[in-house]
Scaffold this motif. Sequence first.
Motif, PDB file in Angstrom:
ATOM      1  N   LEU A 140     -13.501  68.365 -48.477  1.00  0.00           N
ATOM      2  CA  LEU A 140     -14.511  67.971 -47.317  1.00  0.00           C
ATOM      3  C   LEU A 140     -16.133  69.116 -48.200  1.00  0.00           C
ATOM      4  N   VAL A 156     -13.042  60.422 -44.094  1.00  0.00           N
ATOM      5  CA  VAL A 156     -13.726  60.376 -45.465  1.00  0.00           C
ATOM      6  C   VAL A 156     -13.866  58.633 -46.176  1.00  0.00           C
ATOM      7  N   PRO A 177     -18.029  61.629 -47.602  1.00  0.00           N
ATOM      8  CA  PRO A 177     -17.596  61.952 -45.762  1.00  0.00           C
ATOM      9  C   PRO A 177     -17.937  61.325 -45.321  1.00  0.00           C
ATOM     10  N   GLY A 192     -16.584  63.154 -40.508  1.00  0.00           N
ATOM     11  CA  GLY A 192     -16.596  64.215 -41.591  1.00  0.00           C
ATOM     12  C   GLY A 192     -17.453  65.296 -41.939  1.00  0.00           C
TER      13      GLY A 192
END
Length: 168
Positions: A52, A91, A107, A111
């Motif tokens: 991430l 994601v 993302p 996210g």
Amino acid sequence: MSPTSPSAPDPAALAVLPRLAQLSNAVTRGRLAERAAEAAGLTLDRPATGVLLTLHTAGRALRIGEIADRMQVVGPHVTRQVQALERRGLVRRVGDPQDRRASLIEPTPEGAAAVDRYAGSLIGWFTETIGHWPEQDRADLGRLLGRLADDVTARLTALEETQDPPAR
């Protein structure tokens, strides 16, 4: 000079090694990444958080291979992390406009918000830690750390290119 070169290292450069180890140990022992994840409400392991964060810092959707290269890990490792992040809705895959057979990872809004909280927690912690430093010292630290990271990455990339490429 290679890592195994017998020539004597510069004493100033040699003095950096124990300080790097001290910093690494302090961050690990202090569970800084885990504390930032807790503060962000993330219940992810460090590799998933790394994916991430890599997407966040890239500022654009990336292929699995690009994520792996940026994280300096192998592709299958990233694939497993992306699949887990997809299941959690953090994601998503989007089409690659350059190659219809490939997909990019980006993302989701959830996210992005989670990694923003995580990064904010880490940045806040370091900002507080060096907040009493003069502004020039803080600027010098950022500049020199960036330079060190770039030079180390470039040197390791050149070293890898002269050796057999790792399997991905």
